[in-house]
Design a protein around this motif. Structure first.
Motif, PDB file in Angstrom:
ATOM      1  N   ASN A 510       1.016  -2.500  -3.336  1.00 34.01           N
ATOM      2  CA  ASN A 510      -0.254  -1.302  -3.653  1.00 34.01           C
ATOM      3  C   ASN A 510       0.951   0.446  -3.743  1.00 34.01           C
ATOM      4  OD1 ASN A 510      -2.684  -2.164  -4.047  1.00 34.01           O
ATOM      5  ND2 ASN A 510      -3.548  -0.796  -1.705  1.00 34.01           N
ATOM      6  N   TYR A 514       0.850   1.852  -7.316  1.00 34.19           N
ATOM      7  CA  TYR A 514       0.594   3.755  -6.944  1.00 34.19           C
ATOM      8  C   TYR A 514       1.902   4.185  -7.757  1.00 34.19           C
ATOM      9  CZ  TYR A 514      -3.693   1.400  -6.622  1.00 34.19           C
ATOM     10  OH  TYR A 514      -5.441   0.840  -7.049  1.00 34.19           O
ATOM     11  N   ARG A 557     -11.919   2.601  -4.472  1.00 28.45           N
ATOM     12  CA  ARG A 557     -11.156   3.048  -4.772  1.00 28.45           C
ATOM     13  C   ARG A 557     -10.428   4.341  -4.819  1.00 28.45           C
ATOM     14  NH1 ARG A 557      -9.516   0.766 -10.166  1.00 28.45           N
ATOM     15  NH2 ARG A 557      -6.823   1.453  -9.089  1.00 28.45           N
ATOM     16  N   LEU A 573      -7.623  -3.294   0.816  1.00 26.64           N
ATOM     17  CA  LEU A 573      -7.107  -2.927   2.018  1.00 26.64           C
ATOM     18  C   LEU A 573      -8.383  -2.712   2.870  1.00 26.64           C
ATOM     19  CD1 LEU A 573      -6.380   1.247   0.879  1.00 26.64           C
ATOM     20  CD2 LEU A 573      -4.749  -0.318   1.664  1.00 26.64           C
TER      21      LEU A 573
HETATM   22  P1  ADP Z   1      -6.811  -1.671  -5.159  1.00 28.70           P
HETATM   23  O1  ADP Z   1      -5.752  -1.078  -5.410  1.00 28.70           O
HETATM   24  O2  ADP Z   1      -7.681  -3.109  -5.953  1.00 28.70           O
HETATM   25  O3  ADP Z   1      -7.609  -0.728  -5.701  1.00 28.70           O
HETATM   26  P2  ADP Z   1      -7.029  -1.807  -2.365  1.00 28.70           P
HETATM   27  O4  ADP Z   1      -8.324  -1.589  -1.706  1.00 28.70           O
HETATM   28  O5  ADP Z   1      -6.253  -1.873  -2.246  1.00 28.70           O
HETATM   29  O6  ADP Z   1      -7.677  -1.893  -3.864  1.00 28.70           O
HETATM   30  O7  ADP Z   1      -6.764   0.360  -2.060  1.00 28.70           O
HETATM   31  C1  ADP Z   1      -7.769   0.759  -2.576  1.00 28.70           C
HETATM   32  C2  ADP Z   1      -7.566   2.704  -2.675  1.00 28.70           C
HETATM   33  O8  ADP Z   1      -6.781   3.417  -2.033  1.00 28.70           O
HETATM   34  C3  ADP Z   1      -7.032   2.535  -4.127  1.00 28.70           C
HETATM   35  O9  ADP Z   1      -7.542   1.893  -5.248  1.00 28.70           O
HETATM   36  C4  ADP Z   1      -6.355   3.400  -4.080  1.00 28.70           C
HETATM   37  O10 ADP Z   1      -6.864   4.712  -4.864  1.00 28.70           O
HETATM   38  C5  ADP Z   1      -5.752   4.204  -2.640  1.00 28.70           C
HETATM   39  N1  ADP Z   1      -4.684   2.924  -2.760  1.00 28.70           N
HETATM   40  C6  ADP Z   1      -4.137   2.459  -1.800  1.00 28.70           C
HETATM   41  N2  ADP Z   1      -2.420   1.911  -2.036  1.00 28.70           N
HETATM   42  C7  ADP Z   1      -2.145   3.518  -2.564  1.00 28.70           C
HETATM   43  C8  ADP Z   1      -0.732   4.003  -2.689  1.00 28.70           C
HETATM   44  N3  ADP Z   1       0.111   3.207  -2.379  1.00 28.70           N
HETATM   45  N4  ADP Z   1      -0.615   4.849  -3.033  1.00 28.70           N
HETATM   46  C9  ADP Z   1      -1.986   5.484  -3.737  1.00 28.70           C
HETATM   47  N5  ADP Z   1      -3.679   5.273  -3.273  1.00 28.70           N
HETATM   48  C10 ADP Z   1      -3.494   4.017  -2.666  1.00 28.70           C
END
Ligand code: ADP
Length: 616
Positions: A510, A514, A557, A573
């Motif tokens: 992630n 991101y 998300r 997550l």
């Molecule tokens: P995905 O990445 O597949 O959308 P995740 O469950 O891994 O799903 O993450 C949930 C949400 O948390 C993401 O959609 C994003 O909005 C936010 N997120 C997670 N990690 C990060 C990061 N390192 N930086 C910014 N936003 C993040």
């Protein structure tokens, strides 16, 4: 399930308190008794001017105080956390105390007039204390010893071998040689001593039984509320009731809702061959007629009771009587609790009441545990279903992606601009679908495989290094700098390798995903008193403050992530949180929109007792 050998049984624990408490009580009483001997001697000799042999009496008093001091010292030295050893040592100390007391009392009686001594009732007082402290038949042994000592004094003084002291003025000087007097004193003392011993032993036995039962009820409540799985709960219950009732064994039969049959769910104290039969001894009539109506069944003699099925086999196991009570939940019967004895006519109505109380006490917790277990099974089945379906979906999606890329590379003929645009949109959708399938697979796997795998001592650094090595090319291609900051000492946590890989695959993946080109991702491990802390921080798009509380929900998300066009499902997550919870750890997040995000995972350090992961 049989208790581990060094774990004390319920009865041992209550006996331990009896014996150690009794020992302390004896010591306390003896300080008073020794002091009183000195004081009474001084008063009788100097104020009342009685013709006492002062010196031996002072010596007796001082000897009592001296050996009492020695017992205080010995009791402190004897302490050990090993219950069985403590019991054994304390029993010896109590036996030594009581024996020395009898000798001191015998000396005291002798110096104060033998069979004419006014101190003879003290023998009975001491016997009363001994009967309270010592269990079962031991007080009778001490009655015998005391009477033998008294008779020996009478004989030795009567025969002139020991000197006789007449301490009460006015008593005939040769009273101690009068056979009627001697027989009277010995006879009355014996009857009084035996009466005191038998009454006290009986009362104490009843009190101990009550105490055991209260302990058993307490232990059952503890067992049913603290057991983490239903098997452990039932095993504990079976053992506790068998011990509390002093029974040979116990069994719990649970009612199978679909087949309406009773099956053995836990057993204590019965042989393996008997267990293999796996059936209830009571006839359907007794079960339906009495037990399911909420009544206890007492079978006084298994061999001749018509309610018993297979009476021969039951008798072959050495079982002679049984007591069964229903365990009734909020709305329906859950099963039956049975205790067995190898003596006929062993169980009383009071036992039945007690077992019914245990049945009532455990029913709610048992019902909750059963519901919880079936929910877990349903969840497991659902996860398995998702796993199968997503697995089946993967192959066609992956196949379509390959075909599409072949077409886009022009290998199946030149494409015009419009066709290329349409195909790239299909590719994007397929990428999303593939991501979803992968995340669903991971989610299902985290609920199936991982749950069963036991937590082990898992070194953290190799897992993190492996992940960082694997994703470094992707980070490099994207222009994101990836940094790994590990301590020199290898830190091990209580976890599974698969689980750890999943957690940090997601968090590091992630962070790279991101974080735009030119950014930085840093993975750092430090040790803190609360455990091992792993932080994954990035300088990426960040998370809006209002979205942070919902981040660990499935399919959630953040607004900016959705708008960015970066592919995601919102499942990663959620999976991470579930695994961290299972490891008994914590996860938190802090983020500033547009500046970056830090995920902090705290895991328990593995203790030396944790089994090492063989793969490590
Ligand atoms: P995905 O990445 O597949 O959308 P995740 O469950 O891994 O799903 O993450 C949930 C949400 O948390 C993401 O959609 C994003 O909005 C936010 N997120 C997670 N990690 C990060 C990061 N390192 N930086 C910014 N936003 C993040």
């Amino acid at each position: 399930m049989v208790a581990p050998p060094n774990q004390p049984s319920l009865l041992e624990v209550s006996f331990r308190y009896d014996v150690t408490g009794g020992s302390t009580q004896l010591i306390r009483t003896r300080w008073v008794a020794g002091g009183l001997v000195l004081l009474a001697t001084a008063i009788c000799a100097h104020l009342l001017k009685l013709p006492l042999p002062e010196l031996p009496l002072y010596a007796t008093g001082l000897a009592v105080l001296a050996y009492n001091g020695a017992f205080v010292w010995a009791s402190r030295r004897a302490y050990t956390p090993d219950v069985a050893a403590l019991l054994k040592r304390t029993r010896w100390i109590v036996a030594a105390q009581v024996t020395l007391d009898w000798l001191a009392l015998a000396a005291f009686v002798h110096w104060t007039g033998g069979v004419t001594s006014p101190a003879i009732p003290f023998l009975l007082v001491h016997l009363l204390i001994v009967s309270i402290v010592l269990p079962r038949w031991l007080p009778y042994l001490y009655v015998g010893l005391g009477m033998a000592l008294l008779a020996a004094i009478a004989f030795l003084e009567g025969a002139g071998i020991l000197p006789h002291y007449t301490v009460i003025p006015g008593l005939p000087a040769d009273l101690h040689t009068n056979p009627v007097w001697i027989a009277g004193v010995l006879g009355f003392t014996l009857v009084a001593a035996a009466g005191i011993a038998s009454l006290t032993v009986n009362i104490m036995a009843q009190l101990r039984q009550r105490e055991d039962r209260i302990n058993a009820l307490f232990a059952t409540t503890q067992a049913v509320t603290s057991a983490t799985n239903i098997t452990a709960l039932l095993d504990r219950m079976a053992r506790t009731v068998a011990e509390a009732l002093g029974a040979r064994g116990a069994a719990i039969h649970l009612l199978d809702e679909t087949s309406d049959a009773l099956t053995v769910a836990a057993v204590y104290g019965l042989s393996q061959s008997y267990l293999a039969r796996n059936s209830l001894e009571l006839s359907r009539g007794a079960v339906d007629g009495e037990l399911m109506a909420g009544l206890p069944v007492v079978v006084h003699d298994i061999a001749s009771d018509p309610r018993i099925r297979h009476a021969r086999q039951v008798a072959d196991e050495g079982l002679r009587s049984l007591l069964a009570v229903p365990v009734i939940g909020r709305s329906k019967p859950l099963g039956i609790l049975c205790v067995y004895s190898d003596q006929p006519d062993r169980f009383t109505l009071a036992d039945a009441d007690f077992l019914m109380a245990i049945g009532r006490q455990s029913a709610n917790a048992l019902e909750n545990a059963l519901v919880f277990e079936s929910l877990q099974q349903a969840e497991q089945a659902r996860a398995e279903f998702v796993q199968v379906v997503t697995h089946e979906l993967r192959a066609p999606v992956a196949g379509s992606q390959t075909l599409l890329r072949t077409m886009m590379r022009g290998l199946a003929g030149e494409l015009n601009e419009q066709q290329r645009d349409l195909l790239s949109r299909i590719e994007h959708r397929l990428d999303m679908l593939m991501e979803l399938v992968n995340d669903l697979l991971a989610l299902a796997a985290s609920k199936t495989l991982d749950v069963e795998e036991e937590l082990k001592r898992q070194p953290l650094q190799p897992v993190l290094r492996h992940i960082v090595d694997r994703v470094s090319r992707e980070a490099e291609a994207k222009g994101v700098q990836l940094q790994l900051d590990l301590p020199f000492e290898v830190l091990s946590v209580r976890a599974t390798e698969v689980g750890l890989t999943r957690i940090f695959d997601n968090l590091i993946g992630n962070a790279i995903k991101y974080t735009p080109s030119g950014g930085r991702v840093c993975v750092r491990v430090v040790e803190r008193p609360a455990g091992v802390v792993i932080t994954v921080s990035d300088t990426g798009i960040g998370i809006p403050e209002e979205d942070i509380p919902r981040l660990f929900e499935g399919f959630f998300r953040a607004r900016n992530a959705k708008e960015s066009g970066i592919i995601g499902t919102g499942l990663g997550l959620n999976i991470v949180k579930q695994i961290v919870d299972r490891f008994g750890g914590m996860i938190s997040v802090s983020s500033v929109l547009g500046q970056g995000t830090t995920f902090k995972v705290t895991l328990q350090r593995a203790s030396p007792a944790d089994e090492a992961d063989e793969a490590a």
